[in-house]
Design a protein around this motif. Structure first.
Motif, PDB file in Angstrom:
ATOM      1  N   THR A 120       0.851  -1.182   0.000  1.00 41.84           N
ATOM      2  CA  THR A 120       0.000   0.000   0.000  1.00 41.84           C
ATOM      3  C   THR A 120       0.886   1.230   0.000  1.00 41.84           C
ATOM      4  N   GLY A 121       0.306   2.360  -0.316  1.00 39.71           N
ATOM      5  CA  GLY A 121       1.102   3.572  -0.333  1.00 39.71           C
ATOM      6  C   GLY A 121       0.286   4.782  -0.729  1.00 39.71           C
ATOM      7  N   VAL A 122       0.883   5.940  -0.557  1.00 35.23           N
ATOM      8  CA  VAL A 122       0.279   7.212  -0.937  1.00 35.23           C
ATOM      9  C   VAL A 122       1.209   7.885  -1.944  1.00 35.23           C
ATOM     10  N   LEU A 123       0.678   8.231  -3.109  1.00 27.91           N
ATOM     11  CA  LEU A 123       1.484   8.851  -4.148  1.00 27.91           C
ATOM     12  C   LEU A 123       2.022  10.194  -3.672  1.00 27.91           C
ATOM     13  N   GLY A 124       3.248  10.483  -4.072  1.00 29.49           N
ATOM     14  CA  GLY A 124       3.857  11.745  -3.700  1.00 29.49           C
ATOM     15  C   GLY A 124       3.390  12.885  -4.589  1.00 29.49           C
ATOM     16  N   ASP A 125       3.650  14.099  -4.146  1.00 31.38           N
ATOM     17  CA  ASP A 125       3.371  15.279  -4.964  1.00 31.38           C
ATOM     18  C   ASP A 125       4.435  15.383  -6.057  1.00 31.38           C
ATOM     19  N   ARG A 126       4.163  16.239  -7.037  1.00 30.41           N
ATOM     20  CA  ARG A 126       5.105  16.424  -8.135  1.00 30.41           C
ATOM     21  C   ARG A 126       5.313  17.911  -8.382  1.00 30.41           C
ATOM     22  N   TYR A 127       6.495  18.215  -8.904  1.00 31.58           N
ATOM     23  CA  TYR A 127       6.762  19.582  -9.330  1.00 31.58           C
ATOM     24  C   TYR A 127       7.319  19.546 -10.742  1.00 31.58           C
ATOM     25  N   ALA A 128       7.192  20.663 -11.451  1.00 36.12           N
ATOM     26  CA  ALA A 128       7.609  20.702 -12.848  1.00 36.12           C
ATOM     27  C   ALA A 128       8.116  22.094 -13.205  1.00 36.12           C
ATOM     28  N   ASN A 129       8.934  22.150 -14.244  1.00 33.76           N
ATOM     29  CA  ASN A 129       9.355  23.423 -14.822  1.00 33.76           C
ATOM     30  C   ASN A 129       8.290  23.861 -15.825  1.00 33.76           C
ATOM     31  N   VAL A 130       7.667  24.978 -15.569  1.00 31.13           N
ATOM     32  CA  VAL A 130       6.534  25.422 -16.376  1.00 31.13           C
ATOM     33  C   VAL A 130       7.025  26.331 -17.501  1.00 31.13           C
ATOM     34  N   SER A 131       6.339  26.257 -18.633  1.00 33.00           N
ATOM     35  CA  SER A 131       6.697  27.065 -19.794  1.00 33.00           C
ATOM     36  C   SER A 131       6.417  28.542 -19.547  1.00 33.00           C
ATOM     37  N   ARG A 132       6.896  29.373 -20.426  1.00 32.42           N
ATOM     38  CA  ARG A 132       6.572  30.791 -20.366  1.00 32.42           C
ATOM     39  C   ARG A 132       5.107  30.996 -20.752  1.00 32.42           C
ATOM     40  N   GLY A 133       4.493  32.010 -20.176  1.00 33.94           N
ATOM     41  CA  GLY A 133       3.130  32.351 -20.542  1.00 33.94           C
ATOM     42  C   GLY A 133       3.106  33.274 -21.748  1.00 33.94           C
ATOM     43  N   ARG A 134       2.079  34.116 -21.814  1.00 36.19           N
ATOM     44  CA  ARG A 134       1.937  35.035 -22.947  1.00 36.19           C
ATOM     45  C   ARG A 134       3.106  36.024 -22.965  1.00 36.19           C
ATOM     46  N   GLU A 135       3.633  36.270 -24.168  1.00 35.57           N
ATOM     47  CA  GLU A 135       4.719  37.238 -24.342  1.00 35.57           C
ATOM     48  C   GLU A 135       4.377  38.203 -25.472  1.00 35.57           C
ATOM     49  N   ILE A 136       4.475  39.489 -25.191  1.00 31.28           N
ATOM     50  CA  ILE A 136       4.288  40.539 -26.193  1.00 31.28           C
ATOM     51  C   ILE A 136       5.559  41.371 -26.223  1.00 31.28           C
ATOM     52  N   MET A 137       6.114  41.552 -27.407  1.00 33.01           N
ATOM     53  CA  MET A 137       7.372  42.293 -27.488  1.00 33.01           C
ATOM     54  C   MET A 137       7.397  43.169 -28.727  1.00 33.01           C
ATOM     55  N   ILE A 138       8.212  44.211 -28.668  1.00 31.92           N
ATOM     56  CA  ILE A 138       8.440  45.101 -29.799  1.00 31.92           C
ATOM     57  C   ILE A 138       9.906  44.994 -30.192  1.00 31.92           C
ATOM     58  N   ARG A 139      10.145  44.842 -31.492  1.00 31.36           N
ATOM     59  CA  ARG A 139      11.516  44.728 -31.981  1.00 31.36           C
ATOM     60  C   ARG A 139      11.752  45.737 -33.101  1.00 31.36           C
ATOM     61  N   ALA A 140      12.800  46.508 -32.970  1.00 36.26           N
ATOM     62  CA  ALA A 140      13.191  47.479 -34.000  1.00 36.26           C
ATOM     63  C   ALA A 140      14.520  47.042 -34.586  1.00 36.26           C
ATOM     64  N   THR A 141      14.624  47.083 -35.920  1.00 36.66           N
ATOM     65  CA  THR A 141      15.824  46.629 -36.613  1.00 36.66           C
ATOM     66  C   THR A 141      16.245  47.694 -37.625  1.00 36.66           C
ATOM     67  N   TYR A 142      17.545  47.963 -37.645  1.00 40.24           N
ATOM     68  CA  TYR A 142      18.092  48.852 -38.663  1.00 40.24           C
ATOM     69  C   TYR A 142      19.260  48.157 -39.336  1.00 40.24           C
ATOM     70  N   ARG A 143      19.238  48.113 -40.655  1.00 43.35           N
ATOM     71  CA  ARG A 143      20.289  47.449 -41.439  1.00 43.35           C
ATOM     72  C   ARG A 143      21.131  48.508 -42.152  1.00 43.35           C
ATOM     73  N   PHE A 144      22.458  48.435 -41.904  1.00 46.26           N
ATOM     74  CA  PHE A 144      23.369  49.374 -42.524  1.00 46.26           C
ATOM     75  C   PHE A 144      23.672  48.939 -43.958  1.00 46.26           C
ATOM     76  N   GLY A 145      24.065  49.843 -44.780  1.00 49.32           N
ATOM     77  CA  GLY A 145      24.443  49.507 -46.144  1.00 49.32           C
ATOM     78  C   GLY A 145      23.274  49.691 -47.088  1.00 49.32           C
ATOM     79  N   ASN A 146      23.524  49.272 -48.355  1.00 50.31           N
ATOM     80  CA  ASN A 146      22.522  49.438 -49.401  1.00 50.31           C
ATOM     81  C   ASN A 146      21.429  48.400 -49.294  1.00 50.31           C
TER      82      ASN A 146
END
Length: 317
Positions: A291-317
């Motif tokens: 007989t026995g009692v199952l143990g608890d568990r822990y986990a590494n959780v993923s990232r949630g919602r992400e909103i980001m702004i990215r600005a890019t500038y390219r040098f040259g022609n």
């Protein structure tokens, strides 16, 4: 040699050193890879390959009590198998198709087991992985609009695996028994951890000119994963349910794309999932009992919602 640590005992003496056997070890492997490709036409390519991979052995430096098992090494893992498939352009070069099937066999499978938050790697028999993958890219009649999709079926199972770890509180009725003083279970023929059977994705990209000086781009996509186990003991409480993620972005650039401003959204539905879980230390009863009692568990959780702004500038022609 390994140095034991004792709280409140300083300085440590030579008596606190424990000799590990063996104190050094080496692994060697010849890993060939051969690929044959044939292009009967400019729009069709077929291929086949044989591959051999190698993952070195090592030492479990995180073992809590070295006196229980002076040999803290684990051996190498090897994988051998075949892939075959094709790449094709059809329907007037508007549809690109990639299709591949594979079959691999693993030997000396390295599994990580967690006991009271301490990770130990051990070799555990063999496994077989087979599956089919296909992705499509379709350039629609609407200028600038492209559709894409992919599907992957993966059948990854243990072959013969000796002494698979049990989870906290796993009883005889749940397949765990004490063998040579260690709780073990038979996982022959069961699925590998972190190996969903089905992965799906679908999306689009759209690019259009705005006037004579600017370009607008839109992308969106869905990805879906079927359920999967998240630890080496195949604990039922460690199963991640199927989930679906939504990503999207919008970008604005000048005609020559010297500068670009993007608004990017990832996991817009704010879905949380995990790829690995472990027993919570010191919870549940010891494994392998009637007989026995199952143990608890822990986990590494993923990232949630992400909103980001990215600005890019390219040098040259």
């Amino acid at each position: 040699y390994v140095r034991n640590s004792f709280i409140g005992k300083f300085p440590l003496t030579d008596a606190d050193n424990i000799q590990v056997t063996p104190d050094r070890k080496s692994w060697n492997d010849f890993s060939p890879e051969v690929t044959v490709t044939h292009r009967p036409t400019r729009k069709l390519t077929v291929f086949g390959s044989y591959k051999h991979g190698f993952l070195s052995g090592g030492f479990n430096s995180s073992v809590v009590d070295y006196t229980l098992s002076p040999d803290i090494s684990y051996d190498q893992e090897t994988i051998k198998g075949f892939e075959a498939g094709l790449k094709a352009l059809v329907f007037g070069d508007t549809l690109r198709i990639n299709l591949a099937g594979y079959l691999y066999k693993l030997r000396g499978l390295q599994l990580t087991n967690y006991v009271n938050a301490t990770a130990t790697i051990k070799n555990a028999g063999d496994a077989k992985i087979k599956g089919v993958e296909m992705d499509l890219t379709y350039r629609t009649p609407l200028p600038g609009l492209t559709l894409n999709g992919a599907i992957a079926y993966n059948d990854a199972k243990f072959g013969s695996i000796g002494g698979a770890p049990c989870s906290n509180g796993q009883t005889n009725a749940l397949g765990c028994f004490i063998v040579d003083g260690v709780p073990q279970q038979n996982l022959d023929g069961t699925r590998l951890p972190r190996a969903p059977k089905l992965n799906l994705s679908a999306g689009f990209s759209f690019d259009a000119e705005i006037g004579n000086n600017f370009k607008l781009g839109l992308t969106g996509g869905l990805t879906h994963s079927s359920s999967y186990l998240t630890d080496a003991s195949s604990a039922p409480l460690g199963r991640q349910k199927a989930y679906t993620l939504l990503d999207a972005s919008i970008r604005l650039s000048d005609k020559n794309e010297h500068y670009t401003l993007e608004l990017i959204g990832r996991n817009l539905t704010d879905k949380y999932y995990f790829v690995q879980s472990n027993d919570m230390p010191f919870t549940g009863t010891p494994a392998g009992g009637v007989t026995g009692v199952l143990g608890d568990r822990y986990a590494n959780v993923s990232r949630g919602r992400e909103i980001m702004i990215r600005a890019t500038y390219r040098f040259g022609n």
